[in-house]
Write an enzyme that holds these catalytic residues in place. Structure first.
Site, short mmCIF file in Angstrom:
data_model
loop_
_atom_site.label_atom_id
_atom_site.label_comp_id
_atom_site.label_asym_id
_atom_site.label_seq_id
_atom_site.Cartn_x
_atom_site.Cartn_y
_atom_site.Cartn_z
N TYR A 1 26.73 31.98 43.40
CA TYR A 1 26.09 31.73 42.10
C TYR A 1 25.14 30.54 42.18
CZ TYR A 1 30.29 34.42 41.45
OH TYR A 1 31.27 35.33 41.60
N LYS B 1 33.26 42.14 44.82
CA LYS B 1 31.88 42.62 44.55
C LYS B 1 31.17 43.03 45.84
CE LYS B 1 31.51 39.76 40.36
NZ LYS B 1 31.01 38.46 39.81
N TYR C 1 35.57 47.50 36.46
CA TYR C 1 35.23 46.13 36.88
C TYR C 1 36.47 45.23 36.89
CZ TYR C 1 33.30 41.44 36.77
OH TYR C 1 33.05 40.11 37.04
N VAL D 1 36.83 33.61 41.61
CA VAL D 1 37.51 32.57 40.83
C VAL D 1 39.01 32.51 41.10
CG1 VAL D 1 35.85 32.25 38.95
CG2 VAL D 1 37.64 34.00 38.75
N SER E 1 35.83 37.98 42.38
CA SER E 1 34.45 38.38 42.70
C SER E 1 34.21 38.68 44.17
CB SER E 1 33.48 37.30 42.24
OG SER E 1 33.41 37.32 40.85
N1 LIG Z 1 33.49 34.55 39.75
C1 LIG Z 1 34.42 35.44 39.58
O1 LIG Z 1 35.29 35.64 40.41
C2 LIG Z 1 34.40 36.11 38.25
C3 LIG Z 1 35.26 37.37 38.20
C4 LIG Z 1 36.04 37.48 36.93
N2 LIG Z 1 36.82 38.67 36.97
C5 LIG Z 1 35.12 37.52 35.73
O2 LIG Z 1 34.62 38.55 35.47
O3 LIG Z 1 34.87 36.55 35.06
#
Ligand SMILES: NC(=O)CC[C@H](N)C(=O)O
Length: 321
Positions: free
Chosen positions: A249, A73, A197, A267, A70
């Site tokens: 988050y 992003k 994505y 993550v 993420s």
């Molecule tokens: N928090 C994250 O890094 C989530 C990204 C992960 N690729 C997902 O879509 O669940």
């Protein structure tokens, strides 16, 4: 404003934190829902600090590539704002969600408009914008080229195994995308949007590369080496604001409380943090806390902020330099 420590001390601070993290007992757990991430050794820790003057200080496994997940992003949002500007905000909100990164609950009452661009739903809309009428492969390539140019490093690439694994197991993301499509908030085919994505989440980078890529956010939108403008100062400031309020988050409040800097987690265990005017910082340790953010990465940033005095809220350390 004078620093509360000498820049020459930064090397020592980074070394000290790296040593402390090597001995930390509570390391969290790697993400288990993406199989290749579950295999990564939680014993690892890396850190890179790139200052506004261009000095780079690293510790631990700072050159080990990991799945940025993420954290990508931030770069995808930067690209999408470049494409459609403020029109993006008709389709994605700018409020913290207070719920998990992959939550679907708010989407029903909020009619398919995700709360912010950093929860998965929001990032999927951002991917739809970046896809435009194109094909996912080309759009992933475009994003990777953008990240390479930010980091000044052409070796950055997508880990194809992680991308494949996510497209085989990312059922929640498939659900989120279809749900938003039902509200008319995705223009492209769900499959293509998700391929972009998953490709962007699977970009592999080291702490050094990530901290280099984040330089424009600490320097008012300009890449400090060569002075190339990436985004306007206003846009950099707004991206930092979103990172601070939504980048972790449902632990964004806690991250602001403990660290006090804009940050974006993934993550894979990476976090990109920005000390405006001072430094771009990346940390990595694959063990996560309950909210899916790096356990030691957060702790390391908390200590860095404490010892340098870097915070967007004012100084934490009592002794002025
Ligand atoms: N928090 C994250 O890094 C989530 C990204 C992960 N690729 C997902 O879509 O669940």
């Amino acid at each position: 404003m004078s620093e509360s420590f000498r820049m020459t001390d930064l090397r020592a601070i980074v070394a000290e934190i790296t040593e402390e993290m090597a001995a930390a007992p509570d390391r969290g757990r790697p993400a288990s829902y993406i199989p290749p991430l579950a295999r990564v050794d939680v014993g690892q820790f890396g850190m890179a600090v790139v200052t506004a003057d261009g000095d780079v200080f690293t510790g631990g496994a700072a050159d080990e590539a990991f799945s940025v997940q993420s954290v990508s992003k931030v770069f995808a949002l930067t690209m999408a704002l470049g494409r459609v500007g403020d029109q993006l905000w008709d389709r994605v909100g700018r409020e913290p969600s207070g719920s998990a990164f992959n939550s679907i609950v708010q989407l029903e009452s909020e009619r398919g408009i995700p709360r912010n661009p950093f929860i998965n739903a929001g990032a999927i809309v951002v991917a739809d914008v970046n896809l435009g009428r194109g094909r996912p492969r080309e759009s992933v390539g475009e994003l990777v080229r953008f990240i390479r140019s930010l980091a000044d490093d052409d070796s950055i690439a997508v880990d194809a195994e992680v991308a494949r694994s996510e497209s085989e197991t990312g059922f929640r993301n498939v659900a989120l995308a279809n749900y938003m499509k039902s509200f008319g908030n995705l223009r492209g085919p769900v499959e293509d949007v998700l391929a972009l994505y998953f490709g962007q989440c699977a970009v592999a980078m080291s702490c050094r590369q990530l901290a280099m890529a984040g330089r424009y956010l600490m320097a008012g939108g300009v890449n400090p080496v060569g002075g190339h403008r990436v985004v306007s100062a206003a846009r950099a400031r707004r991206i930092n604001a979103l990172m601070l309020t939504c980048g972790h988050y449902d632990a964004s409040g806690d991250f602001a409380f403990r660290v006090g800097l804009p940050g974006k987690s993934g993550v894979g265990g990476g976090i990109l943090a920005v000390a405006p005017g001072r430094a771009s910082i990346a940390v990595w340790s694959p063990g996560l806390n309950a909210q899916g953010n790096s356990q030691l990465g957060t702790l390391a940033l908390e200590r860095l902020a404490m010892r340098t005095g870097w915070s967007v809220f004012g100084r934490m350390n009592a002794s002025p330099g």
